[in-house]
Design an enzyme around this catalytic site. Structure first.
Site, short mmCIF file in Angstrom:
data_model
loop_
_atom_site.label_atom_id
_atom_site.label_comp_id
_atom_site.label_asym_id
_atom_site.label_seq_id
_atom_site.Cartn_x
_atom_site.Cartn_y
_atom_site.Cartn_z
N PHE A 59 0.80 -1.23 0.00
CA PHE A 59 0.00 0.00 0.00
C PHE A 59 0.83 1.28 0.00
O PHE A 59 0.28 2.38 -0.04
CB PHE A 59 -0.95 0.02 1.21
CG PHE A 59 -0.26 -0.06 2.54
CD1 PHE A 59 0.32 1.08 3.12
CD2 PHE A 59 -0.19 -1.25 3.23
CE1 PHE A 59 0.96 1.01 4.35
CE2 PHE A 59 0.45 -1.33 4.47
CZ PHE A 59 1.02 -0.19 5.02
N ARG A 104 -12.56 8.49 13.25
CA ARG A 104 -12.65 7.75 11.99
C ARG A 104 -14.07 7.28 11.70
O ARG A 104 -14.50 7.30 10.54
CB ARG A 104 -11.66 6.59 11.98
CG ARG A 104 -10.22 7.09 11.83
CD ARG A 104 -9.23 5.97 11.89
NE ARG A 104 -7.89 6.43 11.55
CZ ARG A 104 -6.79 5.88 12.05
NH1 ARG A 104 -6.86 4.87 12.90
NH2 ARG A 104 -5.60 6.35 11.70
N HIS A 117 -3.94 10.47 11.38
CA HIS A 117 -2.81 9.61 11.75
C HIS A 117 -2.46 9.96 13.19
O HIS A 117 -2.53 11.12 13.59
CB HIS A 117 -1.59 9.90 10.86
CG HIS A 117 -0.32 9.32 11.42
ND1 HIS A 117 0.09 8.04 11.15
CD2 HIS A 117 0.60 9.84 12.27
CE1 HIS A 117 1.22 7.80 11.80
NE2 HIS A 117 1.55 8.89 12.49
#
Length: 142
Positions: A59, A104, A117
């Protein structure tokens, strides 16, 4: 619990949704103080350097492309148990698995565009804070 510092990044998807203030409010309600902050558009080199530990992961290229796709807001949070507290506020990496009321769950749209993050350990926090901020840019608030 010890007074700690942790790095937080509001990612391009959340900046584009104009929810910076709502996310900051959650930090402050959890007794985390913002002791340094800046908005920036990461370069390819900055994003690759920050995520260097993931360089061999499948990724990596998508992550770098996403993190350079628009502005981010980078901040240092300080408080009792700041690292764990911020991780709890963020919720699971995959927003579909994140508990209701977490950042989130409320603001992320996918496992890639997952709004924020946060440092995952004291060692990561120290490294990540130093990656974006000089000591003279951090303003302890007591």
């Amino acid at each position: 619990m010890a007074n700690e510092r942790t790095l937080s990044i509001i990612k391009p998807d959340a900046v584009a949704k104009n929810v910076i203030g709502e996310i900051y409010s959650r930090f402050e309600k959890a007794d985390l103080k913002i002791v340094a902050a800046k908005m920036m558009h990461l370069t390819q080199e900055q994003a690759e350097g920050f995520y260097a530990e993931h360089k061999e992961r499948p990724f990596f290229n998508d992550l770098v492309a996403f993190m350079t796709s628009g502005p981010v807001v980078v901040q240092v949070l300080e408080g009792e148990g700041a690292i764990l507290k911020n991780r709890e506020l963020m919720g699971a990496t995959n927003p579909k698995e994140a508990e209701a009321g977490t950042i989130r769950a409320d603001f992320a749209s996918s496992i890639d565009a997952n709004a924020v993050h946060g440092s995952d350990s004291a060692a990561s926090a120290e490294r990540e804070v130093a990656y974006f901020f000089n000591d003279n840019e951090i303003c302890p608030r007591g």
